[in-house]
Design a protein around this motif. Structure first.
Motif, PDB file in Angstrom:
ATOM      1  N   THR A 204      -5.829 -28.090  -1.754  1.00 25.41           N
ATOM      2  CA  THR A 204      -6.215 -27.172  -2.851  1.00 25.41           C
ATOM      3  C   THR A 204      -7.615 -27.496  -3.352  1.00 25.41           C
ATOM      4  O   THR A 204      -8.246 -26.677  -4.009  1.00 25.41           O
ATOM      5  CB  THR A 204      -5.229 -27.281  -4.034  1.00 25.41           C
ATOM      6  OG1 THR A 204      -5.319 -28.619  -4.543  1.00 25.41           O
ATOM      7  CG2 THR A 204      -3.799 -26.986  -3.593  1.00 25.41           C
ATOM      8  N   LEU A 205      -8.126 -28.696  -3.014  1.00 21.77           N
ATOM      9  CA  LEU A 205      -9.495 -29.015  -3.458  1.00 21.77           C
ATOM     10  C   LEU A 205     -10.462 -27.977  -2.905  1.00 21.77           C
ATOM     11  O   LEU A 205     -11.452 -27.614  -3.523  1.00 21.77           O
ATOM     12  CB  LEU A 205      -9.918 -30.400  -2.977  1.00 21.77           C
ATOM     13  CG  LEU A 205      -9.221 -31.596  -3.585  1.00 21.77           C
ATOM     14  CD1 LEU A 205      -9.811 -32.880  -3.015  1.00 21.77           C
ATOM     15  CD2 LEU A 205      -9.356 -31.594  -5.093  1.00 21.77           C
TER      16      LEU A 205
ATOM     17  N   THR B  21     -10.131 -24.977  -2.723  1.00 24.28           N
ATOM     18  CA  THR B  21     -10.172 -23.736  -3.500  1.00 24.28           C
ATOM     19  C   THR B  21     -11.362 -23.796  -4.448  1.00 24.28           C
ATOM     20  O   THR B  21     -12.131 -22.861  -4.565  1.00 24.28           O
ATOM     21  CB  THR B  21      -8.880 -23.602  -4.351  1.00 24.28           C
ATOM     22  OG1 THR B  21      -7.804 -24.053  -3.558  1.00 24.28           O
ATOM     23  CG2 THR B  21      -8.689 -22.189  -4.838  1.00 24.28           C
ATOM     24  N   ALA B  22     -11.506 -24.943  -5.098  1.00 18.86           N
ATOM     25  CA  ALA B  22     -12.605 -25.079  -6.068  1.00 18.86           C
ATOM     26  C   ALA B  22     -13.892 -25.475  -5.363  1.00 18.86           C
ATOM     27  O   ALA B  22     -14.985 -25.195  -5.846  1.00 18.86           O
ATOM     28  CB  ALA B  22     -12.244 -26.125  -7.117  1.00 18.86           C
TER      29      ALA B  22
ATOM     30  N   GLN C 269     -12.018 -26.103 -12.725  1.00 20.61           N
ATOM     31  CA  GLN C 269     -11.483 -24.776 -12.414  1.00 20.61           C
ATOM     32  C   GLN C 269     -10.101 -24.606 -13.049  1.00 20.61           C
ATOM     33  O   GLN C 269      -9.799 -23.572 -13.639  1.00 20.61           O
ATOM     34  CB  GLN C 269     -11.396 -24.588 -10.899  1.00 20.61           C
ATOM     35  CG  GLN C 269     -11.086 -23.160 -10.495  1.00 20.61           C
ATOM     36  CD  GLN C 269     -11.056 -23.004  -9.004  1.00 20.61           C
ATOM     37  OE1 GLN C 269     -10.237 -23.661  -8.320  1.00 20.61           O
ATOM     38  NE2 GLN C 269     -11.935 -22.170  -8.459  1.00 20.61           N
ATOM     39  N   ARG C 270      -9.286 -25.664 -13.017  1.00 20.76           N
ATOM     40  CA  ARG C 270      -7.940 -25.581 -13.596  1.00 20.76           C
ATOM     41  C   ARG C 270      -8.010 -25.492 -15.125  1.00 20.76           C
ATOM     42  O   ARG C 270      -7.084 -25.027 -15.767  1.00 20.76           O
ATOM     43  CB  ARG C 270      -7.089 -26.755 -13.125  1.00 20.76           C
ATOM     44  CG  ARG C 270      -6.827 -26.638 -11.623  1.00 20.76           C
ATOM     45  CD  ARG C 270      -5.925 -27.674 -11.025  1.00 20.76           C
ATOM     46  NE  ARG C 270      -5.840 -27.445  -9.565  1.00 20.76           N
ATOM     47  CZ  ARG C 270      -5.419 -28.348  -8.705  1.00 20.76           C
ATOM     48  NH1 ARG C 270      -5.023 -29.538  -9.131  1.00 20.76           N
ATOM     49  NH2 ARG C 270      -5.388 -28.088  -7.417  1.00 20.76           N
TER      50      ARG C 270
ATOM     51  N   THR D  72     -12.343 -29.105  -9.085  1.00 16.18           N
ATOM     52  CA  THR D  72     -10.948 -28.636  -9.174  1.00 16.18           C
ATOM     53  C   THR D  72     -10.416 -28.814 -10.594  1.00 16.18           C
ATOM     54  O   THR D  72      -9.773 -27.919 -11.150  1.00 16.18           O
ATOM     55  CB  THR D  72     -10.077 -29.417  -8.170  1.00 16.18           C
ATOM     56  OG1 THR D  72     -10.673 -29.298  -6.871  1.00 16.18           O
ATOM     57  CG2 THR D  72      -8.659 -28.903  -8.135  1.00 16.18           C
TER      58      THR D  72
END
Ligand code: EPZ
Length: 448
Positions: free
Chosen positions: A12-13, A15-16, A82-83, A79
């Motif tokens: 998922t890293l 993604t950012a 972004q979260r 990340t």
């Protein structure tokens, strides 16, 4: 404090940070004994870009950072941000990798504890979010297991600004419902992180904050430069004192991250250790502080040129030195391990004293595996130069230990296999690839 890095697996890293490729379990295979020649582009500084990224939380406007290193820590912080609701836009161009951050919406309740627990710099989120949102809670930060790494200076400073802070089962809960206010703060030690955290908070706090005994690392200057470009009122009144007029509505800014002086010092050692010649663009010796003259004494010659410096071994060869790590402009603790690798092959003996962190000799056993002659007594390592190192299987325990083992592998006879590569990826943007471009024989063997 854990040293395993599961988040390197964490797809998922990407993604950012779309440039990040999960690389769990990779290792480096280094065949040593080659002299290095070529141009080594120094990346933006890890320890500058992290607080700069966090500073974007202080304004709803766009903050653009150029010369951003594509390292694992940057991917993790991206990340985290972004979260928290921060918009991110990446671009690649003549200024290298660029990141535009937009924190018009910040959701303080969405701090990802698992990621915070892996990276020390995430503690900077505390000051910024508390100042911007009036409340913040996050786990105690993780990061390299190189010492006690308390945050008591951070918390004491924020409390002086009016924050109510509770520490409970590893979680920090901070609130300042009426906002933070200015204060007179004396840091017991010129802590880099505490200086940055309190600076970020003070910029939005109502009234004037005076910070005494601040850290003077160049990365702090880079952060101040960007905050002032955002409209912050910060004055360096000299003598290690900063005066901050808070309560300013910050604008956006465009800022180029300073070069990484630790990467620069490390690669200068690689040039001297391999008896090669490496051009280090965008660098100046002043960035090394006291380490500059000491490296020269050890046989690392730095010749200024138009675009930066050329590093090579001095005609007299490598020689033992005595060094003690100190806050800037003293000898940087982040250069201690790479310089120790250099001193393992220097004529005579060296005394390397680590005065900043309590447990920052975890590279010593690995260097000994390669034939180095090092005895540790308390906070001092006694290094006696040997004629040659031998390749071996070694494991990195932290960011700078990883760099030291790469250097030792470059100088050693035979093959070195380096595990724990996440640490190298955390701190450096493509070090192995850039060394291969200078003639090194390094293969990244992908796990699985
Ligand atoms: C920053 O860490 C750097 N990290 C470190 O680089 C660097 O080694 C260090 O500064 C010193 O230069 C980043 O910038 C992300 P400190 P930080 O607060 O902020 C004690 C690397 O390899 N202390 O200046 O954690 C602390 O325990 C990393 O890139 C307290 O006791 O360092 C240490 O002994 C590793 N209480 C000393 O001060 C506090 O509240 C210096 O720590 C804060 C610090």
């Amino acid at each position: 404090m854990s040293t395993s890095m599961p988040h390197a697996f964490d797809p998922t890293l990407a993604t950012a940070a779309p440039w990040w490729r999960p690389r769990a379990g990779d290792r480096l295979v280094i065949r040593g004994g080659r002299r290095l020649f070529g141009r080594y582009p120094i990346s933006g500084a890890k320890n500058a870009v992290l607080p700069l990224m966090v500073s974007a939380l202080l304004t709803p406007h766009l903050v653009t950072l150029h010369n951003v290193p594509a390292s694992l820590d940057v991917a993790v912080l991206a990340t985290l941000l972004q979260r928290l609701g921060v918009g991110l836009a990446w671009s690649e161009g003549s200024a290298g990798l660029s990141l535009t951050l937009c924190a018009d919406q910040v959701q303080p309740g969405r701090i990802d504890g698992a990621l915070v627990a892996r990276m020390r710099a995430s503690v900077l989120l505390l000051g910024a979010i508390l100042a911007r949102c009036g409340a913040a809670s996050l786990p105690l930060p993780g990061g390299d297991a190189i010492g006690l790494r308390g945050i008591d200076f951070h918390l004491a400073g924020l409390r002086a600004m009016g924050a109510r802070i509770e520490l409970h089962s590893g979680l920090i809960r901070a609130e300042a419902p009426d906002g933070l206010h200015g204060a007179e703060i004396f840091l017991p030690f010129p802590s880099v992180g505490a200086t940055e955290n309190l600076l970020l908070a003070a910029v939005l706090a109502q009234g004037r904050t005076t910070l005494h005994n601040i850290a003077r690392e160049p990365e702090i200057g880079d952060l101040i430069g960007c905050l002032c470009a955002m409209g912050a009122k910060i004055a360096d009144t000299g003598g290690g004192v900063l005066a901050i007029e808070g309560g300013v509505q910050l604008t956006g800014a465009i800022h180029t991250v300073m070069p990484d002086r630790i990467e620069f010092g490390t690669i200068a050692c690689a040039a001297a250790l391999t008896d090669g010649e490496i051009v280090l663009d965008h660098t100046q010796a002043a960035l090394l502080g006291a380490a500059g003259p000491l490296l020269a004494e050890a046989g690392v010659a730095l010749e200024p040129i138009a675009t930066g410096l050329v590093a090579r071994r001095a005609p007299a060869g490598l020689a033992g030195i005595d060094l003690t790590t100190q806050p800037f402009p003293g000898f940087a603790t982040d250069l201690q391990a790479p310089v120790m690798a250099l001193l393992t092959m220097a004529r005579g003996a060296s005394a390397v004293t680590e005065a900043i962190f309590e447990q920052r000799f975890r590279h010593v056993d690995e260097l000994r595996r390669m034939g180095a002659n090092i005895q540790v007594q308390g906070r001092t390592a006694w290094v006696r130069g040997v004629v040659r190192l031998q390749g071996a299987r070694v494991t990195a325990s932290d960011v700078r230990a990883a760099a030291a083992l790469v250097l030792a592998g470059l100088a050693a006879e035979g093959e070195t296999v380096l595990d724990g590569l996440d640490h190298l990826d955390r701190g450096y943007d493509g070090m192995a690839e850039k060394l291969v471009a200078c003639g090194a024989d390094i293969i990244r063997s992908v796990a699985g």
